[in-house]
Write an enzyme that holds these catalytic residues in place. Structure first.
Site, PDB file in Angstrom:
ATOM      1  N   CYS A 153       6.349   5.436   5.884  1.00  0.00           N
ATOM      2  CA  CYS A 153       5.339   5.266   6.927  1.00  0.00           C
ATOM      3  C   CYS A 153       4.423   6.484   6.940  1.00  0.00           C
ATOM      4  CB  CYS A 153       6.003   5.105   8.292  1.00  0.00           C
ATOM      5  SG  CYS A 153       6.719   3.443   8.464  1.00  0.00           S
ATOM      6  N   PRO A 154       3.134   6.326   7.170  1.00  0.00           N
ATOM      7  CA  PRO A 154       2.491   5.073   7.594  1.00  0.00           C
ATOM      8  C   PRO A 154       1.979   4.194   6.454  1.00  0.00           C
ATOM      9  CG  PRO A 154       0.899   6.832   7.705  1.00  0.00           C
ATOM     10  CD  PRO A 154       2.171   7.449   7.177  1.00  0.00           C
TER      11      PRO A 154
END
Ligand code: SF4
Lengths: 83, 357
Positions: free
Chosen positions: A22-23
């Site tokens: 992530c992201p």
């Protein structure tokens, strides 16, 4: 709009975000959805546990419908209906 | 760019730079409350403190962490576009026209880049009329000084389409203020390092539980991280990096016994798992007789270097006090060999080998 049921209850496009942290899975999801039409369903598969939080949050922020959010043995799977 | 003046009565559109911290959240809220159509933009440079590192270390995994930029957008009820700028950002880090801050943080060039990028971002094929940042004059990073504010506005190309709602009263009126898109009287004149005005405003808006990052918004402000990046450039003789390089700098102990190779030693299970994703690209060592870390070797080690590397890996295993530890050395080609080594004594490990201090 006709009274027909939504034709896209099954994913029409898939995104393999396994191995991305992530992201990045959210970014790839966003970029993919930008190319889809309203009502289409995208399947996302990812491995970073952060997606359990980030993908639903991203969908809420953009008003997309999360049809499936599932934790499997080795990954996480989502179905997102484009709004 | 977003100049749809023919539609003078349509609500104006603003792109708010959202870092996930309080200031950019407040700035966006102040403008949103004036009836402007605000969308958030968050740039992923690869150095962001936000996001992935929490997913690497196991102890951080149990704590459910959120992406603060998404959280802010949800609190404000605005859209958030997270933009991958990893490749473009390289030029900012490697060649900042305005130089670096205390470490390898090119804050001024970074702001110019981000404001420009936000203004020229065509989301849903419509541009933005202006850009909002949470900057406050006199606050921490070098870029937030009275004399740098006009530089950012000018060099980003935003000119007076750049609005800083938290310190607008200390600056000349911008286009959105002069045109009446926003009411200047409802903007603020914050300055300096005192965070009380921001906290009071957060209270007034009913915000709680917002993120308060300790350092800057990115790893480039971190002394140890910057030390590791500088070491990488020096060892390779070229100032360059790719995404994997900068990710690996966030993980493990980095130990460089000689200029031509370094070890990246996992510190716990989460890091070992992360490093194991790189097994096919690096020579790597795992301990066999005792539980121990996964160690990647970056560079061109000789056979003799690998013996020392094995001894270092053994030193960080459960067998650190054993007479002998056996390890497997794997090569990316698929071959591997077993070595039996004496763990390095603490006194043999030169402090200077620890990269980044
Ligand atoms: S701390 Fe990092 S992200 Fe923030 S302005 Fe400076 S260089 Fe840019």
């Amino acid at each position: 709009m006709s009274g027909e049921p939504s034709p896209h209850t099954r994913p029409t496009t898939r995104l393999d975000a396994r191995g991305l942290l992530c992201p990045l899975p959210v970014i790839r999801t966003q970029d993919k959805i930008r190319k889809l039409k309203v009502g289409e369903v995208l399947e996302v598969v990812a491995t970073d546990p952060g997606v359990l939080h980030d993908i639903p949050a991203w969908c809420r922020v953009h008003g997309h419908r999360l049809l499936v959010s599932e934790q499997r043995a080795d990954d996480y799977r989502f179905h997102i209906e484009v709004a | 760019m977003g100049m749809h003046d023919k539609n003078a009565n349509a609500p104006k559109r603003a792109a708010a730079l959202i870092s996930g911290g309080l200031d950019s959240m407040l700035a966006a809220k102040v403008v949103l409350d004036q009836g402007v159509d605000v969308e958030g933009i968050n740039f992923f440079t690869g150095f962001c403190v936000e996001g992935h590192t929490h997913a690497i270390r196991k102890k951080d995994r149990s704590r459910q962490k959120r992406n603060n930029a998404l959280w802010v957008a949800e609190q404000l009820g605005i859209k958030l576009h997270i933009i991958d700028v990893i490749d473009e950002y390289k030029d900012i880090v490697l060649n900042p026209k305005h130089g670096y801050g205390a470490n390898l943080n090119p804050c001024l060039d970074c702001k110019i880049f981000m404001v420009n990028k936000a203004l020229t971002q065509d989301v849903l094929d419509r541009g933005f009329d202006f850009v909002i940042t949470g900057e406050v004059i006199g606050q921490r990073p070098k870029s937030q000084r009275a004399d740098t504010m006009p530089v950012i506005a000018r060099e980003s190309g935003a000119g007076d389409r750049l609005l800083r709602p938290l310190c607008a009263l200390n600056l000349p009126p911008t286009l959105p203020e002069r045109e009446g898109w926003v009411d200047r009287d409802k903007l603020f004149g914050f300055h300096g390092r005192d965070r009380k005005p921001q906290m009071a405003l957060a209270d007034a808006f009913g915000f709680s539980d917002y993120a308060q990052p300790a350092g800057g918004c990115c790893f480039l402000t971190d002394e140890r991280y910057a030390g590791k990046l500088a070491d990488l450039w020096e060892a390779r003789g070229v100032r360059d990096y790719d995404f994997d390089d900068i990710m690996l700098l966030k993980v493990g102990r980095h130990i460089r016994p000689a200029p031509h190779y370094k070890l990246i030693v996992g510190r716990e299970e989460g890091e070992n798992n992360f490093l194991s994703g790189y097994r096919r690209r690096f020579v790597h060592i795992n301990t066999v007789s005792h539980t121990g870390p996964l160690t990647l070797i970056d560079g061109e080690p000789t056979d003799g270097d690998l013996v020392l590397a094995a001894r270092i890996a053994a030193r960080y295993s459960q067998g650190r006090t054993a007479a002998e530890v056996s390890v497997n050395v794997h090569h990316p080609s698929g071959t591997s060999s077993e070595l039996r080594v004496a763990p390095l004594l603490p006194t043999e490990l030169e402090p200077a080998w620890h990269v980044g201090g």
